[in-house]
Scaffold this motif. Structure first.
Motif, PDB file in Angstrom:
ATOM      1  N   CYS A 225      33.592 104.807  15.661  1.00  0.00           N
ATOM      2  CA  CYS A 225      34.302 105.667  14.704  1.00  0.00           C
ATOM      3  C   CYS A 225      33.914 105.431  13.242  1.00  0.00           C
ATOM      4  O   CYS A 225      33.987 106.309  12.427  1.00  0.00           O
ATOM      5  N   ARG A 226      33.544 104.231  12.885  1.00  0.00           N
ATOM      6  CA  ARG A 226      33.234 103.812  11.506  1.00  0.00           C
ATOM      7  C   ARG A 226      34.434 103.943  10.566  1.00  0.00           C
ATOM      8  O   ARG A 226      34.279 103.937   9.359  1.00  0.00           O
TER       9      ARG A 226
ATOM     10  N   CYS B  66      38.719 102.247  16.286  1.00  0.00           N
ATOM     11  CA  CYS B  66      38.343 102.154  17.704  1.00  0.00           C
ATOM     12  C   CYS B  66      38.069 100.739  18.199  1.00  0.00           C
ATOM     13  O   CYS B  66      38.069 100.511  19.398  1.00  0.00           O
TER      14      CYS B  66
ATOM     15  N   CYS C  40      33.307  97.977  16.911  1.00  0.00           N
ATOM     16  CA  CYS C  40      32.475  97.135  16.044  1.00  0.00           C
ATOM     17  C   CYS C  40      33.035  95.720  15.888  1.00  0.00           C
ATOM     18  O   CYS C  40      32.598  94.987  15.003  1.00  0.00           O
TER      19      CYS C  40
ATOM     20  N   CYS D  72      32.874  97.408  10.623  1.00  0.00           N
ATOM     21  CA  CYS D  72      32.759  98.653   9.862  1.00  0.00           C
ATOM     22  C   CYS D  72      33.695  98.655   8.656  1.00  0.00           C
ATOM     23  O   CYS D  72      33.632  99.569   7.834  1.00  0.00           O
TER      24      CYS D  72
END
Ligand code: FES
Length: 348
Positions: free
Chosen positions: A37-38, A42, A45, A77
């Motif tokens: 998602c950055r 989510c 990362c 992220c």
């Protein structure tokens, strides 16, 4: 001030410029860490900071376990270094010819696949190559700067075209346009702007373990991309697709999934409905889709899983498969669909 980040166990180094996140700097240096998602919703990362100072931002405290936070886990992220860092994170091997670009695209067609699912076909500029790994996504960039992410539902851009599956989100500005609501319905020939390909959700070509694909709703799109990629390559690894929805119309490409059974040796398809009604005439599996996987495969220690769909389903699957079925944590690969509404909930 810029800082150096060392990634273990690969022992790779890159520099983070002021204001950059660890993930953005890694990607800019050609080092692909897992991400989706950055925007801090989510947890794809998630990595561990072994040493150094950093600003984690507010998102990790909202979505990571307290025990993991105490061990130095964070969302790469969101993390911005305040000193040189040493981190632990898995590196993803990306094909060399994949370049992330921004470009204009033209809407070619809109085809309803279900009452609330539309397939959009986009025409890409013929002068630019758009290569991606099956399973990746692109982002629309709108005039006000907002972005929306959609996975490619095809294995490659044939004829400079890509297909996306868009679910109608109640109140969603873009999806309402796609479904013809409001003053400005989306129409063929309209020009939009995209960035892509993005994400690390694609098959590991070197992992021989049997594959479990897990999808809910339009989480089917990147799975379709991956399976069509397997067909194109003649990839004969055993694979089972569990696709869950509420009612039969949610499994909008069942005929295609059944066709794959005939074309891909070792492929199985298990459709699962959670809210079938007597009038649906449904004789297949019922319940939650990730629980169907656990019923069939109580020991997942020799498998790899690729899951895409609603964040709650993906997180339940991640937790239960690892804690109750012995799945190796690094064998769970996921892309969670975070809508604008999901993001608003996380930021609230
Ligand atoms: Fe970082 Fe989704 S939380 S990529």
């Amino acid at each position: 001030m810029s800082f150096k980040v060392t990634v273990l166990p690969a022992d790779r180094e890159f520099t983070v410029e002021p204001g950059q996140t660890v993930l953005d700097a890694a990607l800019a240096a050609g080092i692909v860490l897992p991400y989706s998602c950055r925007n801090g919703t989510c947890s794809t990362c998630e990595g561990r900071v072994v040493s150094g100072e950093y600003d984690a931002g507010p998102a990790p405290a909202r979505i990571l376990d307290a025990a993991d936070l105490a061990r130095g886990h964070t969302l790469l992220c969101q993390a911005r270094p305040a000193s040189d860092l040493v981190i632990e994170a898995r590196e993803v091997r990306m094909a060399d010819d994949i370049v992330v670009r921004k470009m204009p695209v033209r809407v070619l067609s809109l085809e309803p696949l279900a009452p609330d699912v539309m397939e959009i076909t986009l025409q890409l500029p013929s002068a630019e190559a758009f290569r991606f790994q099956p399973g990746q996504y692109l982002q629309f960039i709108f005039k006000d700067g907002t972005r929306r992410s959609y996975s490619m539902a095809c294995a490659q851009a044939e004829g400079h075209r890509v297909r996306l599956h868009v679910r109608h989100m109640p109140g969603g500005l873009f999806t309402s346009r796609v479904f013809g609501a409001g003053d400005e319905p989306l129409k063929p020939r309209e020009i939009l702007r995209i960035e892509g390909p993005l994400g690390s959700f694609f098959l590991d070509p070197d992992d021989p373990r049997p594959i479990v694909f897990l999808a809910s709703g339009t989480g089917f799109a990147p799975i379709q991309s991956m399976i069509e990629g397997m067909l194109a390559r003649g990839d004969a690894r055993p694979a089972t697709l569990y696709w869950g929805g509420r009612r039969p119309a949610d499994l909008y490409r069942q005929a295609l999934a059944l066709e794959w059974r005939d074309r891909l040796p070792g492929f199985r398809f298990v459709p699962v409905l959670s809210d079938a009604e007597p009038g649906d005439g449904w004789t297949g599996r019922t319940g939650w889709v990730h629980q169907a996987v656990m019923e069939d495969l109580p020991d997942l220690s020799g498998h790899q899983v690729y899951a895409c769909g609603a964040p709650a389903m993906v997180e339940a699957a991640r937790h239960d498969f690892i804690e109750r079925c012995g799945l190796a944590p690094d064998a769970f690969h996921a892309d969670a669909f975070t809508s604008a509404a999901d993001l608003a909930r996380v930021e609230a």
